[in-house]
Design a protein around this motif. Structure first.
Motif, PDB file in Angstrom:
ATOM      1  N   ILE A 106       7.057   8.813 -11.079  1.00 42.28           N
ATOM      2  CA  ILE A 106       7.036   8.774  -9.615  1.00 42.28           C
ATOM      3  C   ILE A 106       6.269   7.543  -9.145  1.00 42.28           C
ATOM      4  N   ALA A 107       5.119   7.280  -9.747  1.00 38.64           N
ATOM      5  CA  ALA A 107       4.352   6.084  -9.380  1.00 38.64           C
ATOM      6  C   ALA A 107       5.205   4.834  -9.572  1.00 38.64           C
ATOM      7  N   GLU A 108       5.909   4.742 -10.680  1.00 37.18           N
ATOM      8  CA  GLU A 108       6.720   3.557 -10.954  1.00 37.18           C
ATOM      9  C   GLU A 108       7.844   3.382  -9.941  1.00 37.18           C
ATOM     10  N   VAL A 109       8.562   4.459  -9.611  1.00 36.09           N
ATOM     11  CA  VAL A 109       9.683   4.320  -8.681  1.00 36.09           C
ATOM     12  C   VAL A 109       9.188   4.071  -7.259  1.00 36.09           C
ATOM     13  N   VAL A 110       8.090   4.699  -6.857  1.00 35.12           N
ATOM     14  CA  VAL A 110       7.549   4.431  -5.525  1.00 35.12           C
ATOM     15  C   VAL A 110       7.045   2.989  -5.456  1.00 35.12           C
ATOM     16  N   ASN A 111       6.438   2.499  -6.517  1.00 30.88           N
ATOM     17  CA  ASN A 111       6.008   1.099  -6.545  1.00 30.88           C
ATOM     18  C   ASN A 111       7.214   0.162  -6.457  1.00 30.88           C
ATOM     19  N   TYR A 112       8.313   0.513  -7.103  1.00 32.61           N
ATOM     20  CA  TYR A 112       9.542  -0.282  -6.983  1.00 32.61           C
ATOM     21  C   TYR A 112       9.990  -0.320  -5.519  1.00 32.61           C
ATOM     22  N   ILE A 113       9.970   0.830  -4.861  1.00 30.80           N
ATOM     23  CA  ILE A 113      10.361   0.906  -3.445  1.00 30.80           C
ATOM     24  C   ILE A 113       9.438   0.037  -2.600  1.00 30.80           C
ATOM     25  N   LEU A 114       8.132   0.137  -2.844  1.00 30.25           N
ATOM     26  CA  LEU A 114       7.177  -0.656  -2.072  1.00 30.25           C
ATOM     27  C   LEU A 114       7.354  -2.151  -2.333  1.00 30.25           C
ATOM     28  N   GLU A 115       7.590  -2.520  -3.579  1.00 29.77           N
ATOM     29  CA  GLU A 115       7.787  -3.935  -3.906  1.00 29.77           C
ATOM     30  C   GLU A 115       9.062  -4.479  -3.275  1.00 29.77           C
ATOM     31  N   THR A 116      10.057  -3.629  -3.115  1.00 31.87           N
ATOM     32  CA  THR A 116      11.347  -4.045  -2.580  1.00 31.87           C
ATOM     33  C   THR A 116      11.365  -4.045  -1.054  1.00 31.87           C
ATOM     34  N   TRP A 117      10.705  -3.061  -0.418  1.00 30.19           N
ATOM     35  CA  TRP A 117      10.833  -2.901   1.038  1.00 30.19           C
ATOM     36  C   TRP A 117       9.517  -2.908   1.803  1.00 30.19           C
ATOM     37  N   SER A 118       8.478  -3.507   1.259  1.00 26.77           N
ATOM     38  CA  SER A 118       7.238  -3.620   2.028  1.00 26.77           C
ATOM     39  C   SER A 118       6.582  -4.962   1.740  1.00 26.77           C
ATOM     40  N   ASP A 119       5.574  -5.251   2.515  1.00 22.70           N
ATOM     41  CA  ASP A 119       4.831  -6.507   2.347  1.00 22.70           C
ATOM     42  C   ASP A 119       3.438  -6.218   1.819  1.00 22.70           C
ATOM     43  N   GLY A 120       3.347  -5.972   0.521  1.00 20.23           N
ATOM     44  CA  GLY A 120       2.044  -5.859  -0.109  1.00 20.23           C
ATOM     45  C   GLY A 120       1.304  -4.546   0.031  1.00 20.23           C
ATOM     46  N   ALA A 121       2.006  -3.445   0.205  1.00 18.52           N
ATOM     47  CA  ALA A 121       1.324  -2.148   0.233  1.00 18.52           C
ATOM     48  C   ALA A 121       0.701  -1.895  -1.138  1.00 18.52           C
ATOM     49  N   PRO A 122      -0.447  -1.223  -1.172  1.00 23.72           N
ATOM     50  CA  PRO A 122      -1.097  -0.945  -2.467  1.00 23.72           C
ATOM     51  C   PRO A 122      -0.201  -0.116  -3.389  1.00 23.72           C
ATOM     52  N   ARG A 123      -0.281  -0.408  -4.661  1.00 30.66           N
ATOM     53  CA  ARG A 123       0.493   0.312  -5.667  1.00 30.66           C
ATOM     54  C   ARG A 123      -0.100   1.704  -5.912  1.00 30.66           C
ATOM     55  N   PHE A 124       0.741   2.592  -6.378  1.00 25.53           N
ATOM     56  CA  PHE A 124       0.318   3.919  -6.822  1.00 25.53           C
ATOM     57  C   PHE A 124       0.116   3.874  -8.329  1.00 25.53           C
ATOM     58  N   ASP A 125      -0.789   4.709  -8.836  1.00 25.82           N
ATOM     59  CA  ASP A 125      -0.866   4.924 -10.280  1.00 25.82           C
ATOM     60  C   ASP A 125      -0.699   6.421 -10.527  1.00 25.82           C
ATOM     61  N   GLU A 126      -0.538   6.775 -11.766  1.00 27.77           N
ATOM     62  CA  GLU A 126      -0.277   8.173 -12.119  1.00 27.77           C
ATOM     63  C   GLU A 126      -1.362   9.112 -11.597  1.00 27.77           C
ATOM     64  N   ALA A 127      -2.626   8.723 -11.712  1.00 25.20           N
ATOM     65  CA  ALA A 127      -3.723   9.591 -11.272  1.00 25.20           C
ATOM     66  C   ALA A 127      -3.656   9.843  -9.766  1.00 25.20           C
ATOM     67  N   GLU A 128      -3.327   8.814  -8.987  1.00 27.66           N
ATOM     68  CA  GLU A 128      -3.228   9.002  -7.538  1.00 27.66           C
ATOM     69  C   GLU A 128      -2.062   9.921  -7.199  1.00 27.66           C
ATOM     70  N   VAL A 129      -0.944   9.753  -7.871  1.00 27.73           N
ATOM     71  CA  VAL A 129       0.205  10.624  -7.629  1.00 27.73           C
ATOM     72  C   VAL A 129      -0.174  12.073  -7.923  1.00 27.73           C
ATOM     73  N   THR A 130      -0.818  12.313  -9.044  1.00 24.51           N
ATOM     74  CA  THR A 130      -1.244  13.665  -9.413  1.00 24.51           C
ATOM     75  C   THR A 130      -2.176  14.250  -8.352  1.00 24.51           C
ATOM     76  N   ARG A 131      -3.149  13.458  -7.935  1.00 18.97           N
ATOM     77  CA  ARG A 131      -4.123  13.917  -6.940  1.00 18.97           C
ATOM     78  C   ARG A 131      -3.456  14.219  -5.609  1.00 18.97           C
ATOM     79  N   ARG A 132      -2.606  13.327  -5.134  1.00 22.03           N
ATOM     80  CA  ARG A 132      -1.983  13.506  -3.814  1.00 22.03           C
ATOM     81  C   ARG A 132      -0.935  14.613  -3.814  1.00 22.03           C
ATOM     82  N   ARG A 133      -0.266  14.826  -4.915  1.00 22.42           N
ATOM     83  CA  ARG A 133       0.713  15.922  -4.978  1.00 22.42           C
ATOM     84  C   ARG A 133       0.020  17.281  -4.934  1.00 22.42           C
TER      85      ARG A 133
END
Length: 143
Positions: free
Chosen positions: A85-112
């Motif tokens: 999930i972190a990887e695909v959301v980071n792909y989305i952010l890299e493709t359709w945003s201007d420099g939003a912070p990346r997610f890592d696995e720990a953040e995804v786990t915590r936020r879910r």
């Protein structure tokens, strides 16, 4: 024959035999996200799917927005690991945003793990907060 062709397409998208290696974030996007958000990230207003351009990066730049992203139906219902999930959301952010912070696995786990009982209400709150800051988002089709 159709099953063989589908297996071959999935093998190519994954970059090799299924299960032999992880899919690229782009392939994960194609298989899990593009059906609703389309390949161009424009979503579908009649279908109730918001567009990524001019929105996802602004949302991901807020604390509440990052939690919201982890609770949208496509993320919540995806049969993906938190790392995927972190990887695909980071792909989305890299493709359709201007420099939003990346997610890592720990953040995804915590936020879910944070309860979000009404994802539509959560988005409305985030949109209102960003609008107060002068940051408009793409049209959101839900009332």
């Amino acid at each position: 024959m159709r099953k063989i062709l589908m297996a071959a397409a999935l093998t190519i998208a994954a970059g090799g035999p299924l299960g032999a290696q992880e899919m690229s974030p782009r392939a994960t996007f194609v298989l899990h996200c593009a059906g609703c958000h389309r390949m161009d990230g424009q979503g579908s207003l009649p279908g109730g799917i918001p567009a990524f351009p001019d929105s996802v990066g602004h949302i991901a730049n807020t604390d509440e927005g990052r939690t919201y992203i982890m609770h949208v139906p496509g993320v919540l219902g995806a049969s993906l690991t938190d790392a995927e999930i972190a990887e695909v959301v980071n792909y989305i952010l890299e493709t359709w945003s201007d420099g939003a912070p990346r997610f890592d696995e720990a953040e995804v786990t915590r936020r879910r793990a944070i309860p979000v009982p009404d994802v539509v209400r959560k988005r409305r709150e985030i949109v209102a907060e960003l609008a107060e800051q002068g940051i408009p988002l793409s049209t959101y089709p839900w009332p």
